[in-house]
Design an enzyme around this catalytic site. Structure first.
Site, PDB file in Angstrom:
ATOM      1  N   LYS A   1       0.844  -1.217   0.000  1.00 34.59           N
ATOM      2  CA  LYS A   1       0.000   0.000   0.000  1.00 34.59           C
ATOM      3  C   LYS A   1       0.870   1.255   0.000  1.00 34.59           C
ATOM      4  O   LYS A   1       0.742   2.124  -0.858  1.00 34.59           O
ATOM      5  CB  LYS A   1      -0.899  -0.003   1.234  1.00 34.59           C
ATOM      6  CG  LYS A   1      -1.893  -1.136   1.294  1.00 34.59           C
ATOM      7  CD  LYS A   1      -2.882  -0.974   2.438  1.00 34.59           C
ATOM      8  CE  LYS A   1      -2.234  -1.049   3.805  1.00 34.59           C
ATOM      9  NZ  LYS A   1      -1.518  -2.316   4.082  1.00 34.59           N
TER      10      LYS A   1
ATOM     11  N   ARG B   1     -10.654  -0.030   7.971  1.00 33.94           N
ATOM     12  CA  ARG B   1     -10.238  -1.415   8.223  1.00 33.94           C
ATOM     13  C   ARG B   1     -11.339  -2.192   8.930  1.00 33.94           C
ATOM     14  O   ARG B   1     -11.120  -3.293   9.407  1.00 33.94           O
ATOM     15  CB  ARG B   1      -8.956  -1.447   9.050  1.00 33.94           C
ATOM     16  CG  ARG B   1      -7.731  -1.243   8.174  1.00 33.94           C
ATOM     17  CD  ARG B   1      -6.477  -1.572   8.906  1.00 33.94           C
ATOM     18  NE  ARG B   1      -5.453  -2.028   7.988  1.00 33.94           N
ATOM     19  CZ  ARG B   1      -4.194  -1.610   8.065  1.00 33.94           C
ATOM     20  NH1 ARG B   1      -3.845  -0.763   8.991  1.00 33.94           N
ATOM     21  NH2 ARG B   1      -3.302  -2.044   7.201  1.00 33.94           N
TER      22      ARG B   1
ATOM     23  N   ARG C   1      11.604  -4.866   5.412  1.00 33.57           N
ATOM     24  CA  ARG C   1      11.171  -3.473   5.195  1.00 33.57           C
ATOM     25  C   ARG C   1      11.941  -2.504   6.073  1.00 33.57           C
ATOM     26  O   ARG C   1      12.170  -2.767   7.240  1.00 33.57           O
ATOM     27  CB  ARG C   1       9.666  -3.360   5.471  1.00 33.57           C
ATOM     28  CG  ARG C   1       9.140  -1.928   5.466  1.00 33.57           C
ATOM     29  CD  ARG C   1       7.664  -1.791   5.275  1.00 33.57           C
ATOM     30  NE  ARG C   1       6.871  -2.477   6.287  1.00 33.57           N
ATOM     31  CZ  ARG C   1       5.536  -2.556   6.212  1.00 33.57           C
ATOM     32  NH1 ARG C   1       4.899  -2.062   5.165  1.00 33.57           N
ATOM     33  NH2 ARG C   1       4.841  -3.169   7.140  1.00 33.57           N
TER      34      ARG C   1
ATOM     35  N   ARG D   1      10.127  -0.436  11.557  1.00 31.84           N
ATOM     36  CA  ARG D   1       8.924  -0.209  12.371  1.00 31.84           C
ATOM     37  C   ARG D   1       8.900  -1.195  13.535  1.00 31.84           C
ATOM     38  O   ARG D   1       9.277  -2.366  13.369  1.00 31.84           O
ATOM     39  CB  ARG D   1       7.674  -0.396  11.519  1.00 31.84           C
ATOM     40  CG  ARG D   1       7.350   0.799  10.676  1.00 31.84           C
ATOM     41  CD  ARG D   1       6.197   0.566   9.718  1.00 31.84           C
ATOM     42  NE  ARG D   1       5.163  -0.343  10.182  1.00 31.84           N
ATOM     43  CZ  ARG D   1       4.083  -0.614   9.434  1.00 31.84           C
ATOM     44  NH1 ARG D   1       3.933  -0.067   8.253  1.00 31.84           N
ATOM     45  NH2 ARG D   1       3.173  -1.444   9.874  1.00 31.84           N
TER      46      ARG D   1
ATOM     47  N   ARG E   1      -0.943  -9.123  12.819  1.00 31.94           N
ATOM     48  CA  ARG E   1      -1.589  -8.129  11.937  1.00 31.94           C
ATOM     49  C   ARG E   1      -2.327  -8.816  10.801  1.00 31.94           C
ATOM     50  O   ARG E   1      -3.400  -8.380  10.377  1.00 31.94           O
ATOM     51  CB  ARG E   1      -0.521  -7.167  11.386  1.00 31.94           C
ATOM     52  CG  ARG E   1      -0.080  -6.153  12.414  1.00 31.94           C
ATOM     53  CD  ARG E   1       1.296  -5.610  12.172  1.00 31.94           C
ATOM     54  NE  ARG E   1       1.442  -5.044  10.848  1.00 31.94           N
ATOM     55  CZ  ARG E   1       2.630  -4.810  10.283  1.00 31.94           C
ATOM     56  NH1 ARG E   1       3.736  -5.119  10.908  1.00 31.94           N
ATOM     57  NH2 ARG E   1       2.715  -4.279   9.094  1.00 31.94           N
TER      58      ARG E   1
HETATM   59  N1  LIG Z   1      -7.714   2.037  10.017  1.00 37.89           N
HETATM   60  C1  LIG Z   1      -7.100   1.597  11.120  1.00 37.89           C
HETATM   61  N2  LIG Z   1      -7.840   1.317  12.232  1.00 37.89           N
HETATM   62  C2  LIG Z   1      -7.249   0.885  13.360  1.00 37.89           C
HETATM   63  N3  LIG Z   1      -5.913   0.674  13.503  1.00 37.89           N
HETATM   64  C3  LIG Z   1      -5.134   0.925  12.426  1.00 37.89           C
HETATM   65  C4  LIG Z   1      -5.674   1.407  11.188  1.00 37.89           C
HETATM   66  N4  LIG Z   1      -4.648   1.568  10.304  1.00 37.89           N
HETATM   67  C5  LIG Z   1      -3.515   1.205  10.968  1.00 37.89           C
HETATM   68  N5  LIG Z   1      -3.804   0.814  12.237  1.00 37.89           N
HETATM   69  C6  LIG Z   1      -2.835   0.357  13.250  1.00 37.89           C
HETATM   70  O1  LIG Z   1      -1.521   0.691  12.817  1.00 37.89           O
HETATM   71  C7  LIG Z   1      -0.766  -0.509  12.524  1.00 37.89           C
HETATM   72  C8  LIG Z   1       0.098  -0.310  11.278  1.00 37.89           C
HETATM   73  O2  LIG Z   1      -0.773  -0.075  10.166  1.00 37.89           O
HETATM   74  P1  LIG Z   1      -0.132   0.233   8.699  1.00 37.89           P
HETATM   75  O3  LIG Z   1       0.948   1.243   8.815  1.00 37.89           O
HETATM   76  O4  LIG Z   1      -1.279   0.495   7.783  1.00 37.89           O
HETATM   77  O5  LIG Z   1       0.631  -1.078   8.379  1.00 37.89           O
HETATM   78  P2  LIG Z   1       0.186  -2.390   7.647  1.00 37.89           P
HETATM   79  O6  LIG Z   1      -0.800  -2.042   6.579  1.00 37.89           O
HETATM   80  O7  LIG Z   1       1.503  -2.880   7.132  1.00 37.89           O
HETATM   81  O8  LIG Z   1      -0.397  -3.218   8.733  1.00 37.89           O
HETATM   82  C9  LIG Z   1      -1.834  -1.606  12.365  1.00 37.89           C
HETATM   83  O9  LIG Z   1      -1.282  -2.882  12.714  1.00 37.89           O
HETATM   84  C10 LIG Z   1      -2.879  -1.155  13.387  1.00 37.89           C
HETATM   85  O10 LIG Z   1      -2.463  -1.493  14.707  1.00 37.89           O
END
Ligand SMILES: Nc1ncnc2c1ncn2[C@@H]1O[C@H](COP(=O)(O)OP(=O)(O)O)[C@@H](O)[C@H]1O
Length: 219
Positions: A10, A86, A121, A150, A161
């Site tokens: 993404k 999400r 990553r 990260r 995740r």
């Molecule tokens: N829309 C969302 N709602 C709730 N928590 C979120 C959301 N987007 C991200 N997070 C939190 O941030 C973390 C990292 O998300 P992100 O940077 O999108 O990484 P990835 O898509 O690789 O999981 C997720 O594991 C979650 O804990």
């Protein structure tokens, strides 16, 4: 909107899409990490969920994303929403705020590829660019020396995740099925972008043709 499992690409595709189309990239994960780095109350609470690969509660994420989407640049240039919604409750909240997506891109990547991508990553804290030690290595030694990882990019955490992703993705997809385009995310980043680019290009053509039609009708 762009969606997909952790490390499905993404963020990488958003870099390429925003460069070409000038959209404002709004990534829920980036907004949350900024709050964590700032040491805010929201950031402290969010980190507890992020460390377990669980979704951060709606009352934190929804307002954060809404405020960012309401800023003038997103309204003027258009927005590219990454990693949000999400859950169905997040999608419903977005609709209630009056934000309707034109396109929902779903990146589809094999699970073992995802784990390999997460472990390799790295992020450049200066430019925000995303790298991978094997598939997208840093251009210079200087960048390589400052790359960070990260805190949730470990094999153990990405499995959590992934579980969270599988629990929620179907509910979100069902809300955008009419505008969803599934893209094979296993390809190289440029090949994935070529597919996304062609879909966006076609959407813009339709939009122009549509407006032409409306203009013609007005005349
Ligand atoms: N829309 C969302 N709602 C709730 N928590 C979120 C959301 N987007 C991200 N997070 C939190 O941030 C973390 C990292 O998300 P992100 O940077 O999108 O990484 P990835 O898509 O690789 O999981 C997720 O594991 C979650 O804990």
């Amino acid at each position: 909107m762009i969606s997909g499992a952790p490390a499905s690409g993404k963020g990488t595709q958003c870099e390429l899409i925003t460069q070409k189309y000038g959209l404002v990239h709004v990534a829920a994960g980036d907004l949350l990490r900024a709050e964590v780095a700032a040491g805010s109350e929201n950031g402290r609470r969010a980190k507890q969920f992020m460390e377990k690969g669980q979704l951060v509660p709606d009352e934190i994420v929804v307002m954060m994303v809404k405020e960012r989407l309401l800023r003038p640049d997103a309204h003027k240039n258009g927005w590219l929403l990454d990693g949000y919604p999400r859950s169905s409750s997040q999608a419903t909240a977005l609709k209630e705020f009056g934000f309707e997506p034109d396109l929902f891109i779903l990146l589809d990547v094999a699970e073992d590829t995802l784990v390999e991508r997460v472990v390799g990553r790295r992020l450049d804290p200066v430019t925000g660019k995303i790298y991978h030690l094997k598939y997208s290595p840093p251009e210079t030694e200087e960048i390589a020396a400052r790359l960070t990882q990260r805190f949730d990019d470990t094999e153990e955490k990405v499995k959590l995740r992934l579980c969270t992703h599988h629990q929620n993705v179907e509910a979100v997809l069902s809300m955008y099925k009419d505008i969803t385009v599934k893209v094979n995310g296993n390809l190289s980043k440029n090949d994935v972008f070529a597919k996304i680019d062609s879909v966006l290009d076609e959407l813009l053509e339709q939009r122009k043709a549509g407006s032409g039609y409306l203009e013609a009708n007005k005349a």
